[in-house]
Design an enzyme around this catalytic site. Sequence first.
Site, PDB file in Angstrom:
ATOM      1  N   GLU A   1      -9.169 -11.249   5.999  1.00  0.00           N
ATOM      2  CA  GLU A   1      -8.243 -10.977   6.834  1.00  0.00           C
ATOM      3  C   GLU A   1      -8.627 -10.929   7.967  1.00  0.00           C
ATOM      4  O   GLU A   1      -7.710 -10.911   9.182  1.00  0.00           O
ATOM      5  CB  GLU A   1      -7.646  -9.098   6.493  1.00  0.00           C
ATOM      6  CG  GLU A   1      -6.375  -8.268   6.987  1.00  0.00           C
ATOM      7  CD  GLU A   1      -5.701  -7.204   5.899  1.00  0.00           C
ATOM      8  OE1 GLU A   1      -7.008  -6.779   5.322  1.00  0.00           O
ATOM      9  OE2 GLU A   1      -5.045  -6.639   6.861  1.00  0.00           O
TER      10      GLU A   1
ATOM     11  N   HIS B   1       0.820  -1.159  -0.473  1.00  0.00           N
ATOM     12  CA  HIS B   1      -0.185  -0.160  -0.133  1.00  0.00           C
ATOM     13  C   HIS B   1       1.144   0.870  -0.011  1.00  0.00           C
ATOM     14  O   HIS B   1       2.260   1.563   0.967  1.00  0.00           O
ATOM     15  CB  HIS B   1      -0.876   0.191   1.467  1.00  0.00           C
ATOM     16  CG  HIS B   1      -2.177  -1.131   1.278  1.00  0.00           C
ATOM     17  ND1 HIS B   1      -3.070  -1.083   0.687  1.00  0.00           N
ATOM     18  CD2 HIS B   1      -2.278  -2.100   1.365  1.00  0.00           C
ATOM     19  CE1 HIS B   1      -3.960  -1.825   0.982  1.00  0.00           C
ATOM     20  NE2 HIS B   1      -3.254  -2.656   1.676  1.00  0.00           N
TER      21      HIS B   1
ATOM     22  N   HIS C   1      -8.370  -7.939  -1.223  1.00  0.00           N
ATOM     23  CA  HIS C   1      -8.548  -8.270   0.358  1.00  0.00           C
ATOM     24  C   HIS C   1      -9.894  -9.280   1.082  1.00  0.00           C
ATOM     25  O   HIS C   1     -10.693  -8.462   0.982  1.00  0.00           O
ATOM     26  CB  HIS C   1      -8.447  -6.886   1.538  1.00  0.00           C
ATOM     27  CG  HIS C   1      -7.611  -6.224   1.660  1.00  0.00           C
ATOM     28  ND1 HIS C   1      -7.102  -5.441  -0.089  1.00  0.00           N
ATOM     29  CD2 HIS C   1      -6.239  -5.994   2.065  1.00  0.00           C
ATOM     30  CE1 HIS C   1      -6.028  -5.157   0.388  1.00  0.00           C
ATOM     31  NE2 HIS C   1      -5.391  -5.553   1.150  1.00  0.00           N
TER      32      HIS C   1
HETATM   33 ZN   LIG Z   1      -2.964  -4.649   2.209  1.00  0.00          ZN
END
Ligand SMILES: [Zn+2]
Length: 340
Positions: A202, A17, A199
Site C-alpha cells: 500500500e 474497514h 495489507h
Molecule cells: Zn485497508
Amino acid sequence: MHREIVKQLPKIELHCHLDGSIRPETLVKIASKQGIQFPTNTQELHDLLVAPPDCQNLNDYLKRFDVVLTCLQTEDALQEASLDIISQAAEENIRYIEVRFAPSLHMQKGLSLPKIVTSVLKGLRQGTEKYGVQSNALLCGMRNEELQDIEKIVHLAKDFETQGVGGFDLAGNEIDFPPYTFEETLDLVQQLDLPLTLHAGECGCGKNVADAVTLGAKRIGHGIAVKDTPEYFSLLKENNVLLEMCPTSNFQTKTITSIADYPFKAFLAAGIKVCINTDNRTVSETTLTDEYMKLHEWYKITYADMEQLNHHAIEGAFISDSEKQRLHEQLSSSYQQKKG
Ligand SMILES: [Zn+2]
C-alpha cells in the site's frame, strides 16, 4: 455500464474497514448517545471524517480514524456500527461482505477483547437477519503494537472462527513495520490454520507483497506496489493470490498518482487475480458501485468484466466451498439475466 444497473447487480466485497465506513449520520447518533459532540454542520462533519483531497500519504489518511474510534468504545456502539455497514452493503446489493476491524482499538473504556468481537458479530448477524446480506468479520492486528498483543488477536480470531470471524489481517503503518517484523506471529497464524490476508504494497515496496505471500497470506490488501517489481508476478500467480484492490483509497494514500500508473490491467494481463473493494466508505467517500463506475470510466470495463472480478472475490473469500458454490451460482444467474 450504467450506475443504476451496477448498483443492482450482485456484488462481493472483501476489504472494508468497520471504523472507516460508518455513515456520518449513524456516527453522530452513536456519539450523541454517549454525550460526545460532533459538528452539526454537514460540511464540518464531512471535513472531520473524509480524507482531504490533499491527503499526503497513508499515515495522513489514517489520522481520520482517531475521531471515529473515540465513539466506538461500547458494546452498543460497535453493534450499531456493524449493522450500519451491512445496511449500506444491502443498498447496493452486496451478497457477501467481509468487515475488518482491530479489536485492540476499542478497549479505551475497558471493554474486553471477547466483548468487542461479540458486539461486532451481533451487529453483523442482525444485518444478515434484517437485510439478507451474508458476512464475516476479519480481525486486524495493528502493526505498531507489541508482538505479544498482536498474538492475542490471532488467538481471538481462532476462538471466534466458528462464530463469524473469517480470518486475520495486519493493518496500519506498513513503512515502519514490514512483513518480516511479524514472522513469528504469522507462523502462529499458520499453525492455527487461520485464513490470512495482509495489507501490503500500500506503500513501501513490492518486496513487501512477495514477503507477505511467502509468510502465508492467501490474499493481499492492495498490493499496488508490486507493479514495479514484475519479477514477483509469477509468485502471486502460482500461489493463486488474490489482490484486494481499492481504487479510490489507492489514490488518496498516494500509493498511485496517475491512472496510467494504476496496475489494474497489468495485474490481470499477468494472470494475477484481483477483486474490487471500497476500503473505507466514509473516509474515502465511496461505495462499491462508485469503484466499479471508476473502472468503467478508466478502462471501459463491461458487465462481463465486473462479473469476473466478483467471481474472483468469491474464490478468495474466507468461506466454505459450498457457500462459494452458492454465491457463484447466484452471481452467474443474475449476470446471465442481465445479458439476456
Ligand atoms: Zn485497508
